[in-house]
Motif scaffolding. Structure first.
Motif, PDB file in Angstrom:
ATOM      1  N   VAL A   1       0.877  -1.174   0.000  1.00  0.00           N
ATOM      2  CA  VAL A   1       0.000   0.000   0.000  1.00  0.00           C
ATOM      3  C   VAL A   1       0.916   1.226   0.000  1.00  0.00           C
ATOM      4  N   ASP A   2       1.634   1.390  -1.098  1.00  0.00           N
ATOM      5  CA  ASP A   2       2.671   2.411  -1.192  1.00  0.00           C
ATOM      6  C   ASP A   2       2.648   3.011  -2.590  1.00  0.00           C
ATOM      7  N   SER A   3       2.490   4.318  -2.672  1.00  0.00           N
ATOM      8  CA  SER A   3       2.337   4.980  -3.962  1.00  0.00           C
ATOM      9  C   SER A   3       3.644   5.105  -4.734  1.00  0.00           C
ATOM     10  N   ALA A   4       4.786   4.811  -4.123  1.00  0.00           N
ATOM     11  CA  ALA A   4       6.057   4.817  -4.849  1.00  0.00           C
ATOM     12  C   ALA A   4       6.398   3.431  -5.375  1.00  0.00           C
ATOM     13  N   LEU A   5       6.039   2.390  -4.626  1.00  0.00           N
ATOM     14  CA  LEU A   5       6.404   1.033  -5.028  1.00  0.00           C
ATOM     15  C   LEU A   5       5.652   0.552  -6.253  1.00  0.00           C
ATOM     16  N   VAL A   6       4.588   1.237  -6.643  1.00  0.00           N
ATOM     17  CA  VAL A   6       3.856   0.828  -7.849  1.00  0.00           C
ATOM     18  C   VAL A   6       4.674   1.086  -9.106  1.00  0.00           C
ATOM     19  N   TYR A   7       5.733   1.923  -9.011  1.00  0.00           N
ATOM     20  CA  TYR A   7       6.468   2.330 -10.207  1.00  0.00           C
ATOM     21  C   TYR A   7       7.738   1.505 -10.418  1.00  0.00           C
ATOM     22  N   ARG A   8       7.896   1.033 -11.646  1.00  0.00           N
ATOM     23  CA  ARG A   8       9.123   0.329 -12.019  1.00  0.00           C
ATOM     24  C   ARG A   8      10.283   1.314 -12.035  1.00  0.00           C
ATOM     25  N   GLY A   9      11.415   0.861 -11.558  1.00  0.00           N
ATOM     26  CA  GLY A   9      12.598   1.709 -11.554  1.00  0.00           C
ATOM     27  C   GLY A   9      12.802   2.488 -10.279  1.00  0.00           C
ATOM     28  N   LEU A  10      11.763   2.595  -9.457  1.00  0.00           N
ATOM     29  CA  LEU A  10      11.898   3.248  -8.151  1.00  0.00           C
ATOM     30  C   LEU A  10      12.167   2.150  -7.131  1.00  0.00           C
ATOM     31  N   ASP A  11      13.416   1.803  -6.970  1.00  0.00           N
ATOM     32  CA  ASP A  11      13.793   0.653  -6.159  1.00  0.00           C
ATOM     33  C   ASP A  11      14.547   1.079  -4.900  1.00  0.00           C
ATOM     34  N   ILE A  12      15.753   1.587  -5.076  1.00  0.00           N
ATOM     35  CA  ILE A  12      16.581   1.936  -3.924  1.00  0.00           C
ATOM     36  C   ILE A  12      15.953   3.086  -3.144  1.00  0.00           C
ATOM     37  N   GLY A  13      15.602   4.156  -3.818  1.00  0.00           N
ATOM     38  CA  GLY A  13      15.070   5.330  -3.134  1.00  0.00           C
ATOM     39  C   GLY A  13      13.699   5.135  -2.533  1.00  0.00           C
ATOM     40  N   ALA A  14      12.974   4.123  -2.999  1.00  0.00           N
ATOM     41  CA  ALA A  14      11.646   3.833  -2.456  1.00  0.00           C
ATOM     42  C   ALA A  14      11.674   2.702  -1.436  1.00  0.00           C
ATOM     43  N   ALA A  15      12.864   2.177  -1.140  1.00  0.00           N
ATOM     44  CA  ALA A  15      13.020   1.055  -0.201  1.00  0.00           C
ATOM     45  C   ALA A  15      12.143  -0.122  -0.621  1.00  0.00           C
ATOM     46  N   LYS A  16      12.154  -0.396  -1.913  1.00  0.00           N
ATOM     47  CA  LYS A  16      11.352  -1.504  -2.446  1.00  0.00           C
ATOM     48  C   LYS A  16      11.916  -2.835  -1.950  1.00  0.00           C
ATOM     49  N   PRO A  17      11.053  -3.794  -1.598  1.00  0.00           N
ATOM     50  CA  PRO A  17      11.563  -5.115  -1.209  1.00  0.00           C
ATOM     51  C   PRO A  17      12.490  -5.674  -2.287  1.00  0.00           C
ATOM     52  N   THR A  18      13.553  -6.307  -1.856  1.00  0.00           N
ATOM     53  CA  THR A  18      14.530  -6.844  -2.794  1.00  0.00           C
ATOM     54  C   THR A  18      13.953  -8.051  -3.533  1.00  0.00           C
ATOM     55  N   ARG A  19      14.654  -8.474  -4.576  1.00  0.00           N
ATOM     56  CA  ARG A  19      14.217  -9.660  -5.318  1.00  0.00           C
ATOM     57  C   ARG A  19      14.171 -10.878  -4.408  1.00  0.00           C
ATOM     58  N   ASP A  20      15.149 -10.975  -3.510  1.00  0.00           N
ATOM     59  CA  ASP A  20      15.168 -12.107  -2.580  1.00  0.00           C
ATOM     60  C   ASP A  20      13.953 -12.074  -1.665  1.00  0.00           C
ATOM     61  N   GLU A  21      13.630 -10.898  -1.155  1.00  0.00           N
ATOM     62  CA  GLU A  21      12.464 -10.771  -0.273  1.00  0.00           C
ATOM     63  C   GLU A  21      11.173 -11.075  -1.021  1.00  0.00           C
ATOM     64  N   GLN A  22      11.084 -10.620  -2.266  1.00  0.00           N
ATOM     65  CA  GLN A  22       9.889 -10.912  -3.045  1.00  0.00           C
ATOM     66  C   GLN A  22       9.803 -12.384  -3.429  1.00  0.00           C
ATOM     67  N   ALA A  23      10.961 -13.053  -3.491  1.00  0.00           N
ATOM     68  CA  ALA A  23      10.956 -14.491  -3.774  1.00  0.00           C
ATOM     69  C   ALA A  23      10.544 -15.297  -2.543  1.00  0.00           C
ATOM     70  N   ARG A  24      10.849 -14.772  -1.359  1.00  0.00           N
ATOM     71  CA  ARG A  24      10.497 -15.485  -0.123  1.00  0.00           C
ATOM     72  C   ARG A  24       9.004 -15.473   0.126  1.00  0.00           C
ATOM     73  N   VAL A  25       8.346 -14.368  -0.204  1.00  0.00           N
ATOM     74  CA  VAL A  25       6.916 -14.189   0.049  1.00  0.00           C
ATOM     75  C   VAL A  25       6.294 -13.500  -1.164  1.00  0.00           C
ATOM     76  N   PRO A  26       5.149 -13.949  -1.627  1.00  0.00           N
ATOM     77  CA  PRO A  26       4.501 -13.243  -2.744  1.00  0.00           C
ATOM     78  C   PRO A  26       4.146 -11.809  -2.353  1.00  0.00           C
ATOM     79  N   HIS A  27       4.483 -10.876  -3.239  1.00  0.00           N
ATOM     80  CA  HIS A  27       4.158  -9.457  -3.066  1.00  0.00           C
ATOM     81  C   HIS A  27       3.249  -9.016  -4.218  1.00  0.00           C
ATOM     82  N   HIS A  28       2.336  -8.131  -3.917  1.00  0.00           N
ATOM     83  CA  HIS A  28       1.405  -7.639  -4.920  1.00  0.00           C
ATOM     84  C   HIS A  28       1.412  -6.109  -4.957  1.00  0.00           C
TER      85      HIS A  28
END
Length: 320
Positions: A38-65
Motif C-alpha cells: 500500500v505504497d504509492s512509490a512502489l507501484v512504479y518500475r525503476g523506483l527501487d533503492i530510493g523507495a526502499a522496495k523489497p529486494t528480489r530475494d524478499e519478493q521471492a520469499r513471500v509473494p508481493h502484490h
C-alpha cells in the motif's frame, strides 16, 4: 449480534522508516500470508533503492502484490489501486492465505478499506491549465485558491502536495462542487475480510528521525543517485514537458535527487533536503494515522511482544 465470519486480514500502517516492511515479511512467513503493498512509490518500475522496495530475494520469499505495476511516466490513481488491490486480495483469500496490507499511503488505504466517491475522471485540459497556473504562481498560491472554494479540503491537504491540490481544484472546476462534498458521499463497499489495523511507530519521534537519516545514507551508498540517473535517461521522461510534476518523480527523495543532478544544489544540501522532505512525509502520515481511531499503536522495538500478542489474538497462535 451477528457473527462476522469473514476471513482475516492484517493492515500494517505507519510512518516511513518505521519497520513495516520487515515486520510484514516476517508475519507473512510465519502466517502463510501474502503481502499487498500500500505504497504509492512502489507501484512504479525503476523506483527501487530510493523507495526502499523489497529486494528480489524478499519478493521471492513471500509473494508481493501491487509492486512494479506502472512505468514512472504513467499515472496511477487511488481508485485504480483500490480496484487492483481488491483483485489481489480476493485471489489471496481464495488460496486460503492471509492478506497482509503493508504501507504508508493513507489515500490508498482509505480507497481500499473505505471506498472513494464516484468523482469525475481526470480531465487533461483542466490539469494542463492548473499546472500552467502553478508554474506561474506556485502551488502555495493554488492552495490558497483552494482554501477559498473548499476550506475543508485545503485544511487536509498540505500546501506542497501538488497532486492533491491539482485534483481538488480540477474536481471543483469541472463540477462546481468542492471535492470534500464528493468525498462525503462516498459509497462504502463492504470489505471482504475482517481487518486488524496496526500502526508501527517508534514512541520517540527522535528515533524515527534517526532511522530516516540512517536509511537515506544507506540508500546513497547503495547507488540511489545512479538509479536516479537511469530514470532521467529514460526517453519518456526526457521527452516529458514537466517531469518534476509526475507522481513518480515527486516521490520523496526522487524530486530532490533530480534537482541535485540538475545542479540546483551541492551534495550536502541535497542530502539535507531529502531527509527534511522525508520527515515532512512522516509528519503528514502521522496526521492521517491519528484519524484511524480503530487502529492499535505499537513501538515495533520496545513493544514487540505486545505486537505479536495482538496478531496472535486476532489470527490465532503465531508460528515460531
Amino acid at each position: 449480534m451477528t457473527l462476522d465470519t469473514r476471513p482475516r486480514c492484517i493492515a500494517l500502517m505507519g510512518p516511513t522508516a518505521s519497520g513495516k516492511s520487515a515486520y510484514a515479511l516476517e508475519l507473512a512467513e510465519r502466517l502463510g500470508g501474502e503481502i499487498v503493498s500500500v505504497d504509492s512509490a512502489l507501484v512504479y518500475r525503476g523506483l527501487d533503492i530510493g523507495a526502499a522496495k523489497p529486494t528480489r530475494d524478499e519478493q521471492a520469499r513471500v509473494p508481493h502484490h501491487l509492486i512494479d505495476v506502472r512505468e514512472p511516466w504513467q499515472p496511477y490513481s487511488a481508485a485504480e489501486f483500490a480496484r487492483d488491490a481488491r483483485v489481489a486480495i480476493d485471489a489471496i483469500l481464495a488460496r486460503g492465505r492471509i492478506p497482509i496490507l503493508a504501507g504508508g499511503t493513507g489515500l490508498y488505504f482509505r480507497a481500499l478499506l473505505d471506498g472513494l466517491a464516484d468523482m469525475p475522471e481526470a480531465d487533461p485540459a483542466s490539469r494542463e491549465a492548473i499546472t500552467a497556473d502553478a508554474d506561474a504562481r506556485g502551488w502555495a498560491a493554488l492552495h490558497a485558491d483552494l482554501a477559498v472554494v473548499d476550506p475543508a479540503a485545503a485544511a487536509r491537504i498540505h500546501a506542497t502536495d501538488a497532486q492533491r491540490i491539482q485534483r481538488a481544484l480540477e474536481v471543483q472546476r469541472l463540477t462546481g462542487r468542492p471535492i470534500s462534498d464528493w468525498q462525503r458521499e462516498s459509497t462504502r463497499v463492504r470489505f471482504p475480510a475482517r481487518v486488524l489495523k496496526l500502526v508501527l511507530s517508534p514512541a520517540d519521534r527522535a528515533v524515527l528521525h534517526a532511522r530516516i537519516e540512517q536509511r537515506f545514507d544507506v540508500m546513497l551508498g547503495a547507488g540511489f543517485l545512479d538509479e536516479m540517473r537511469a530514470l532521467r535517461a529514460l526517453p519518456q521522461l526526457r521527452a516529458h514537458p514537466a517531469p518534476l510534476e509526475l507522481p513518480a518523480v515527486r516521490a520523496v527523495g526522487y524530486r530532490q535527487a533530480w534537482e541535485f543532478l540538475d545542479g540546483a544544489c551541492d551534495a550536502a544540501t541535497f542530502r539535507a533536503r531529502a531527509i527534511a522532505a522525508t520527515r515532512q512525509l512522516a509528519k503528514r502520515q502521522f496526521t492521517w494515522l491519528r484519524r484511524e481511531v480503530d487502529a492499535r499503536w505499537f513501538d515495533p522495538l520496545a513493544q514487540r511482544a505486545q505486537l505479536d500478542d495482538a496478531v496472535a489474538g486476532f489470527i490465532g497462535k503465531l508460528a515460531p
